[in-house]
Design an enzyme around this catalytic site. Sequence first.
Site, short mmCIF file in Angstrom:
data_model
loop_
_atom_site.label_atom_id
_atom_site.label_comp_id
_atom_site.label_asym_id
_atom_site.label_seq_id
_atom_site.Cartn_x
_atom_site.Cartn_y
_atom_site.Cartn_z
N HIS B 137 19.62 14.47 44.36
CA HIS B 137 19.20 13.24 44.67
C HIS B 137 20.07 13.01 46.19
O HIS B 137 21.24 13.56 45.95
CB HIS B 137 19.66 12.03 43.92
CG HIS B 137 19.47 10.53 44.28
ND1 HIS B 137 20.14 9.83 44.88
CD2 HIS B 137 18.53 9.89 43.44
CE1 HIS B 137 19.62 8.58 45.06
NE2 HIS B 137 18.59 8.52 44.05
N ASP B 214 25.97 14.75 38.28
CA ASP B 214 25.31 13.64 38.32
C ASP B 214 24.55 13.32 37.28
O ASP B 214 23.48 14.06 36.73
CB ASP B 214 24.44 13.85 39.83
CG ASP B 214 23.60 12.58 39.83
OD1 ASP B 214 23.68 11.60 39.08
OD2 ASP B 214 22.77 12.57 41.00
N GLN B 217 20.36 10.40 35.11
CA GLN B 217 19.12 10.41 34.42
C GLN B 217 19.25 10.96 32.95
O GLN B 217 18.57 11.35 32.10
CB GLN B 217 18.09 11.41 35.09
CG GLN B 217 17.57 10.79 36.55
CD GLN B 217 17.00 9.58 36.37
OE1 GLN B 217 16.65 9.11 35.43
NE2 GLN B 217 16.79 8.84 37.49
N LYS B 240 20.50 1.97 35.03
CA LYS B 240 19.30 2.88 34.32
C LYS B 240 19.41 3.18 32.78
O LYS B 240 18.94 3.71 32.29
CB LYS B 240 19.35 4.21 35.10
CG LYS B 240 19.34 4.36 36.67
CD LYS B 240 19.23 5.54 37.12
CE LYS B 240 19.70 5.86 38.68
NZ LYS B 240 18.32 5.52 39.33
N CYS B 379 14.06 9.73 46.77
CA CYS B 379 15.43 9.91 47.29
C CYS B 379 15.80 11.52 47.00
O CYS B 379 16.99 11.73 46.57
CB CYS B 379 16.64 9.22 46.70
SG CYS B 379 16.10 7.39 46.98
C1 LIG Z 1 19.72 11.85 39.88
C2 LIG Z 1 20.20 10.63 40.44
N1 LIG Z 1 21.38 10.77 41.15
C3 LIG Z 1 21.61 9.49 41.57
C4 LIG Z 1 21.20 8.26 41.68
C5 LIG Z 1 21.47 7.15 42.44
O1 LIG Z 1 21.77 5.95 41.70
P1 LIG Z 1 22.08 4.73 42.20
O2 LIG Z 1 21.12 4.25 43.12
O3 LIG Z 1 22.31 3.59 41.04
O4 LIG Z 1 23.53 4.74 43.06
C6 LIG Z 1 19.77 8.11 40.95
C7 LIG Z 1 18.89 6.97 40.93
O5 LIG Z 1 18.07 6.66 42.06
C8 LIG Z 1 19.19 9.55 40.37
O6 LIG Z 1 18.08 9.45 39.83
#
Ligand SMILES: Cc1ncc(COP(=O)(O)O)c(C=O)c1O
Lengths: 125, 422
Positions: B137, B214, B217, B240, B379
């Site tokens: 991401h 990370d 998910q 989430k 993203c």
């Molecule tokens: C794998 C992953 N990393 C990071 C994020 C970023 O999360 P957030 O927007 O809550 O900071 C997301 C969600 O969009 C994600 O799916």
Amino acid sequence: MDLYAEEILDHYKHPRHFGHLDHPTVTFHDRNPLCGDEITLELQIVDDKVADVAFTGHGCAISRAAASMMSEEIIGKSLDELKRWNKDNILDLLGIEVGPVRIKCALLPLKALKAAVWGMGEEDE
Amino acid sequence: MSTPTRTQSTEQRPPALNVEAIRADFPILQRRVHGLPLVYLDNAATSQKPRSVLDALTRYYEQTNANVHRGVHTLSEEATAQYEAARAKVASFIGSCCPKEIIWTRNASEAMNLLAQSWGRANLRRGDRVLLTEMEHHSNIVPWQILSAELGFEIAYLRVADDGTLILDDLPRLLDGRTKLFSFTYMSNVLGTINPVVELTRAAHRAGALVHLDACQAVPHMPVNVTELDIDFMSFSGHKMLGPTGIGALWGRRELLNVMPPWMGGGDMIREVHLSGFKPSELPWKFEAGTPAIAQAIGLGAAVDYLERTGMAAIHQAERELIAYAMERLATVEGLRILGPAADQRGGLVSFVLGDIHPHDIAAVLDNLGIAIRAGHHCAQPLHERYRIPASARASFYLYNTREEVDLLVKALHKVVEIFNF
Ligand SMILES: Cc1ncc(COP(=O)(O)O)c(C=O)c1O
């Protein structure tokens, strides 16, 4: 499902002025990185008027229909007039309600057009 | 009195979810969209919230609201106790030894920026390498790019194979001693791939690199235990996992966090301040400047309670069954191409392209039928570039989703094909 009114689908499936001009006066490329929409707009300008137009690129139905409808509309228009165009000209052509997210798709062709016509004139600003 | 004997099979197979009862806990699932019942399949973006979380927020504001760590009055003491209790719940939920290893942030993105700006700034220099993967991401790419532009270390990416899994053959070359950190996603938010965390972590540690996971998910969808995984840092977002927006966490091993410098200055993060300088506070407050998201942290605590009551193993199992069903059914849609691995290697989400139809158009038609999915690059632009597609459509499931909803999705996709017949 008025977002996909007959007319929009028709322009999407059979875009007018899709392709290239032999001798474009100006070419402008723009993209909307958020959704991956892309457009290349070519204008042939004669006597400060749009004599012909063509576009290529890929995008959603809204952005492609907007490009197709806009292309039909701008032929014969003067650069001065097109410089005064704003989003309402495009939304009127589309004839649908476009929400805050999709509006970027709808306006990508206009963005390219504005950049093209402003880029044309000398010392305009 | 006889002691009950635990059989192997009951330990391995979690009880099935009572999805109907679960759905009744989520007020928003009563909503209609464009006159039709909401089918919410955008859980990878954010999950819906159960009544117990919403009640925790209201109760806090109606009965407790006060600033934390500051007052000696009753409300402030109660607020502080609830806020720190939520931290302890989250710590135990992810298998951390102690609450002070949980640093509150606004979300996972902020957690990764914290890691880059604090640990990264103190430990990375020219000649070093940070290893990421092509399926990250943007939140696990851009903070490193920002820092690398300043400090001059290298960023390398472990490649993704066509089937959506990581190409592990490249690991020995990329873990050559120069790599100081391997930061990767537990589960891809686009491909759904669940990465072999234990194996990757072992390889990194053998090469002297630290591991950041990370887990955005993963933490909401499956049992995650940082001690068993043997990782060093982990980021995740509350919104989430049934919690409110505005709260997330960086978990880190305390001996690593202890020696990391603060990254934001302000109230709460200091022990003493003089005109000549400051001494930072201890863990975890060292990294938490200013009045925090108190209600949101308490709400996340309630979300963790809900998830634990329901059972993470049961949630994971239900999602695995649902995704297997969804992939089988999606295969019946003409021109539909699924991104990523087979159902048994993924979590509960599926991204796809449908002929030449732009994902925005798919999502817009589905929205008209009450179905919420995501369209775009989610993203993860580099990953879409790798697959040479500008965007994709994604359906992502959670504990309240049903087979009937999968059927509605598939029916709607047939309708999309009809409208745009390519
Ligand atoms: C794998 C992953 N990393 C990071 C994020 C970023 O999360 P957030 O927007 O809550 O900071 C997301 C969600 O969009 C994600 O799916």
